[in-house]
Design a protein around this motif. Structure first.
Motif, PDB file in Angstrom:
ATOM      1  N   GLN A 161      -4.026   4.912  -9.473  1.00 54.74           N
ATOM      2  CA  GLN A 161      -5.430   5.106  -9.129  1.00 54.74           C
ATOM      3  C   GLN A 161      -6.230   5.587 -10.338  1.00 54.74           C
ATOM      4  O   GLN A 161      -7.330   5.104 -10.596  1.00 54.74           O
ATOM      5  CB  GLN A 161      -5.560   6.101  -7.988  1.00 54.74           C
ATOM      6  N   LYS A 162      -5.672   6.504 -11.077  1.00 50.74           N
ATOM      7  CA  LYS A 162      -6.346   7.053 -12.251  1.00 50.74           C
ATOM      8  C   LYS A 162      -6.719   5.939 -13.233  1.00 50.74           C
ATOM      9  O   LYS A 162      -7.830   5.896 -13.751  1.00 50.74           O
ATOM     10  CB  LYS A 162      -5.423   8.067 -12.926  1.00 50.74           C
ATOM     11  N   TYR A 163      -5.804   5.026 -13.453  1.00 44.51           N
ATOM     12  CA  TYR A 163      -6.038   3.960 -14.421  1.00 44.51           C
ATOM     13  C   TYR A 163      -7.040   2.931 -13.917  1.00 44.51           C
ATOM     14  O   TYR A 163      -7.831   2.399 -14.690  1.00 44.51           O
ATOM     15  CB  TYR A 163      -4.713   3.298 -14.793  1.00 44.51           C
ATOM     16  N   ARG A 164      -7.025   2.645 -12.616  1.00 45.35           N
ATOM     17  CA  ARG A 164      -8.004   1.706 -12.057  1.00 45.35           C
ATOM     18  C   ARG A 164      -9.416   2.273 -12.144  1.00 45.35           C
ATOM     19  O   ARG A 164     -10.363   1.569 -12.498  1.00 45.35           O
ATOM     20  CB  ARG A 164      -7.656   1.370 -10.607  1.00 45.35           C
ATOM     21  N   ILE A 165      -9.559   3.554 -11.822  1.00 47.73           N
ATOM     22  CA  ILE A 165     -10.876   4.195 -11.902  1.00 47.73           C
ATOM     23  C   ILE A 165     -11.356   4.233 -13.342  1.00 47.73           C
ATOM     24  O   ILE A 165     -12.515   3.928 -13.631  1.00 47.73           O
ATOM     25  CB  ILE A 165     -10.823   5.611 -11.293  1.00 47.73           C
ATOM     26  N   PHE A 168       0.835  -1.197   0.000  1.00 46.49           N
ATOM     27  CA  PHE A 168       0.000   0.000   0.000  1.00 46.49           C
ATOM     28  C   PHE A 168       0.870   1.248   0.000  1.00 46.49           C
ATOM     29  O   PHE A 168       1.888   1.314   0.679  1.00 46.49           O
ATOM     30  CB  PHE A 168      -0.912   0.030   1.227  1.00 46.49           C
ATOM     31  N   SER A 169       0.444   2.234  -0.766  1.00 46.67           N
ATOM     32  CA  SER A 169       1.147   3.507  -0.799  1.00 46.67           C
ATOM     33  C   SER A 169       0.121   4.637  -0.851  1.00 46.67           C
ATOM     34  O   SER A 169      -0.796   4.602  -1.670  1.00 46.67           O
ATOM     35  CB  SER A 169       2.043   3.583  -2.032  1.00 46.67           C
ATOM     36  N   PRO A 170       0.253   5.645   0.003  1.00 41.75           N
ATOM     37  CA  PRO A 170      -0.677   6.778  -0.063  1.00 41.75           C
ATOM     38  C   PRO A 170      -0.546   7.559  -1.369  1.00 41.75           C
ATOM     39  O   PRO A 170      -1.497   8.158  -1.828  1.00 41.75           O
ATOM     40  CB  PRO A 170      -0.305   7.657   1.118  1.00 41.75           C
TER      41      PRO A 170
END
Length: 72
Positions: free
Chosen positions: A43-47, A36-38
């Motif tokens: 994230q952009k690609y997963r969404i 895990f990394s804050p």
């Protein structure tokens, strides 16, 4: 620490082999989730992937806005 343990995709057997499962010859993967990394770089690609696959329960206006924001 680097993970040595692998799990077969086909039969689910755990092994230390890096290339293929000794039982069925199937592909093996690391069974642990990524660290895990804050500062989530992907994230952009997963969404975007979830939006395009229709797996996010959101309204059409919101979907259009998100697609516009994520692809620009």
């Amino acid at each position: 620490m680097k993970s040595l343990l692998r799990r077969c995709v086909n039969c689910g057997e755990y092994t230390l082999s890096k290339d293929k499962c000794p039982r069925c010859g199937g592909a093996v993967r690391v069974p642990h989730p990524p660290k895990f990394s804050p500062e989530d770089k992907y994230q952009k690609y997963r969404i975007l992937q979830k939006l395009l696959m229709g797996k996010l329960p959101i309204r059409d206006e919101t979907k259009e806005r998100l697609l516009r924001d994520l692809t620009s």
